[in-house]
Design an enzyme around this catalytic site. Sequence first.
Site, PDB file in Angstrom:
ATOM      1  N   THR A   1      63.530  63.543  44.522  1.00 16.62           N
ATOM      2  CA  THR A   1      64.006  62.470  45.395  1.00 16.62           C
ATOM      3  C   THR A   1      65.185  62.064  45.001  1.00 16.62           C
ATOM      4  O   THR A   1      65.962  62.717  45.685  1.00 16.62           O
ATOM      5  CB  THR A   1      62.688  61.408  44.850  1.00 16.62           C
ATOM      6  OG1 THR A   1      62.597  61.004  43.836  1.00 16.62           O
ATOM      7  CG2 THR A   1      61.387  61.722  45.416  1.00 16.62           C
TER       8      THR A   1
ATOM      9  N   THR B   1      58.313  59.138  40.302  1.00 19.79           N
ATOM     10  CA  THR B   1      57.035  59.795  40.295  1.00 19.79           C
ATOM     11  C   THR B   1      57.360  61.299  39.411  1.00 19.79           C
ATOM     12  O   THR B   1      58.283  61.872  39.757  1.00 19.79           O
ATOM     13  CB  THR B   1      56.357  60.098  41.425  1.00 19.79           C
ATOM     14  OG1 THR B   1      55.679  59.071  41.881  1.00 19.79           O
ATOM     15  CG2 THR B   1      55.021  61.043  41.080  1.00 19.79           C
TER      16      THR B   1
ATOM     17  N   ASN C   1      67.653  50.481  41.381  1.00 17.80           N
ATOM     18  CA  ASN C   1      66.507  50.084  41.872  1.00 17.80           C
ATOM     19  C   ASN C   1      66.402  48.560  42.376  1.00 17.80           C
ATOM     20  O   ASN C   1      65.318  47.927  42.995  1.00 17.80           O
ATOM     21  CB  ASN C   1      65.546  49.833  40.452  1.00 17.80           C
ATOM     22  CG  ASN C   1      65.101  51.078  40.064  1.00 17.80           C
ATOM     23  OD1 ASN C   1      64.607  51.844  40.979  1.00 17.80           O
ATOM     24  ND2 ASN C   1      65.331  51.387  38.795  1.00 17.80           N
TER      25      ASN C   1
ATOM     26  N   SER D   1      65.891  50.787  52.863  1.00 15.26           N
ATOM     27  CA  SER D   1      66.379  51.103  54.134  1.00 15.26           C
ATOM     28  C   SER D   1      66.204  52.643  54.779  1.00 15.26           C
ATOM     29  O   SER D   1      65.079  52.932  54.282  1.00 15.26           O
ATOM     30  CB  SER D   1      68.077  51.221  53.730  1.00 15.26           C
ATOM     31  OG  SER D   1      68.365  52.423  52.932  1.00 15.26           O
TER      32      SER D   1
END
Lengths: 453, 453
Positions: free
Chosen positions: B201, B238, B448, B453
């Site tokens: 990610t 995650t 964070n 967006s």
Amino acid sequence: MAKKDKDAKEQIQKLKARVKKLKEQLAKKDAGKKKVKKPSLVSPLAPKSFPALPEIAGVEFAAAAAGVKYQGRTDVMLAKICEGAAIAGVFTTSSTRAACILDCQAKLKLRGAANSSDGAAIVVNSGNANAFTGAAGQTSVEAVTGAVAEALGVPAARVFSSSTGVIGEPLPHDRIIAKVPELRDALTGGGLELAARAIMTTDTFPKGASAEVAGDGGTIRIAGIAKGSGMIAPNMATMLVYIFTDAKISQRDLQKILSRNVDDTFNAITVDSDTSTSDALIVAATGKTEAAPITDMRTRAARDFEAALRAVMMDLAHQVVKDGEGATKFVEVRVTGAANAADAHKVAMSVANSPLVKTAIAGEDANWGRVVAAVGKSGAKADRDTLTISFGDMVLAEKGWRVPDYSEEAASAYMKQQELVIGVDLGLGRAAKSVWTCDLTHRYIDINADYRS
Amino acid sequence: MAKKDKDAKEQIQKLKARVKKLKEQLAKKDAGKKKVKKPSLVSPLAPKSFPALPEIAGVEFAAAAAGVKYQGRTDVMLAKICEGAAIAGVFTTSSTRAACILDCQAKLKLRGAANSSDGAAIVVNSGNANAFTGAAGQTSVEAVTGAVAEALGVPAARVFSSSTGVIGEPLPHDRIIAKVPELRDALTGGGLELAARAIMTTDTFPKGASAEVAGDGGTIRIAGIAKGSGMIAPNMATMLVYIFTDAKISQRDLQKILSRNVDDTFNAITVDSDTSTSDALIVAATGKTEAAPITDMRTRAARDFEAALRAVMMDLAHQVVKDGEGATKFVEVRVTGAANAADAHKVAMSVANSPLVKTAIAGEDANWGRVVAAVGKSGAKADRDTLTISFGDMVLAEKGWRVPDYSEEAASAYMKQQELVIGVDLGLGRAAKSVWTCDLTHRYIDINADYRS
């Protein structure tokens, strides 16, 4: 044109061009300069001014600049408490608690010390926590409380001390002792604000709160001060709270009231989940009110007194959060529908301490998914399909998913507020718990990553 | 001198002075400009390059760009696993875990699914966590695993899926399903690095590790990939881990080995104390090695295999911390002398998750007092007078105070290192626990606090 003239003209033109270019470069630098907002010296959540506090008959205060660590400001406060006052306290549960805490706890266990016909005193310094200082720590506590006892003519067993500041460095107690005569001579009933200022470390505002309650036959007054959640660069934040009342009440009853209200007030706030070695809350009741003694806790007067004391405790607790390091938002996490009280507490603290929830709040991001995740990690019983998440009055998610008419815009607009309520209903039982916290901002890291100096 | 000459000369002098002044102003601006380090695109703790991983006979990989959320990069990976492979897994304990996690857990409980003569598959998407998505979440899982099952000719009960990304938004599973034929056609034994990249990610580097171990009569190979601790702006980090081996081993034994090694590896790391809804670790053993089957866990070959698998798990776990959001330091908290294992764990995690300890590390401040405070708040049994705190090989504090030859300089110098060991010896018993964490920096908040967006 003479050659000389020509040369001069050329030189002037060159210089003018040079000046123009330099000016442009300068203008560019100024335009390119990033507008860095300087952090305000005072928390944006601070009250407009220190509140007017009633004088509490039987207590006098003084502050002095002993230079424990800070220069050019007061760093020691003394409270002299009249004969016969009842004293109650609650303290940090840290297993590495400071010498002064151990001393206060030992003294409060002596029934004679906590509830005696003698006078009493509280002496507090900022700038040094006197924690993890071995046997020398106890020596310092004895030296300071002994000097105060002698100066005020009260037993040392009735002198309670607190220290807040750097951990692991010897307390220069001689500097405090040298100021005791000055402190004694300066004692005054109206000195509570001065005392509140002397115990600040990097707090950005002094914290005070008060209440008056109608007792039987007269008024009972309560006034308290607190420090907390500022840091002595870069040491342990410590919460110190001192509350004074003219109520006539026994130490036993005062301690009971204090103990049963601390969980929902001071134990329900968190700035960064880091419990201090030195947290202390002391309440002194002078008995100087014209109102009747509080002896039966079932009476209306006793209940009113407890409610007023609790309100002062809550007010001071909220002020500590509002001065949380780097705080820009004041947040209530309101958990309902938990299977039991322990679960309600676990979920509330899991949300309130989640760095991801706190950074989202700092960024005014309506990231309710992080609240879901914080509920999930809490260890409490929770069921995705009975869970309801709300921000203020707006339900964002229920029955395992976001609501059909979920509006990102409305949720985002809500996050712009300075005071927020995050609601978590677990849908499993009837236990509830509210805790209060602040957001996690760059300023928190600035305050805490600095080198010790 | 003619007046004209004089004027020109004066003008030149004035202009020269003006140029000089402007130059000075410019120089001042440049000097005053704070040197702002741009955050590197890759963690400073990243390995120099992705490691060369051995191919594992019986597993093939492919990656595709399905546009789940990201554009212009791969975001789905498929692993096809040969017939008869044993599959084991461990998953997040979150009570709000994602649909895909619930599905994996249900399938692994079916003995036939986890250890069967059929083929199997793992399909993973980044960009959307499919968590807190109600009944629609399970529908998406069934749609994706069903499409993969059909394309590869394996039972749907042997297709395991993971999703990582935003919580609470419906998974656009059609986009993934549309890419399944392309993924099937692209499958290759050497595709593990592509797979590692597709599951990232905001990870700053792909994570891989491997080991080879001499089995009876041949080599056993292990290769794994992981993602973790990067954020999808700004959603839940995650951790996803997939490890493949050609070992011949039953699902039951594989699960046992996995379960008993996860506490000291993946469960011993923390970046920010926020447990994800979607953590998953799956191990597949294809049985394609020429080495003898592992059937008796008491043999040397079995012990060697377990040690090698554990080493790969530890390596990947450490890489996850090294890619922790904003991390600049890799820190081991090494607790010894605890009264029992639970206390050792409590103290280690209390120190590793303390925002005050982590900000001090970020600031390279040898603030061991904060370690003392974190020990104190942990809830574990601790005694000030038997506690020893060390940084690396340097003992800083023992017997209730800092050591007599304490050197602030030496302690500060130690903090400049990129990899640190904080030692806490409780002096009470023989239980020990090491956990790994990173520092808490401004970059963590940048990552964070951003708006979604």
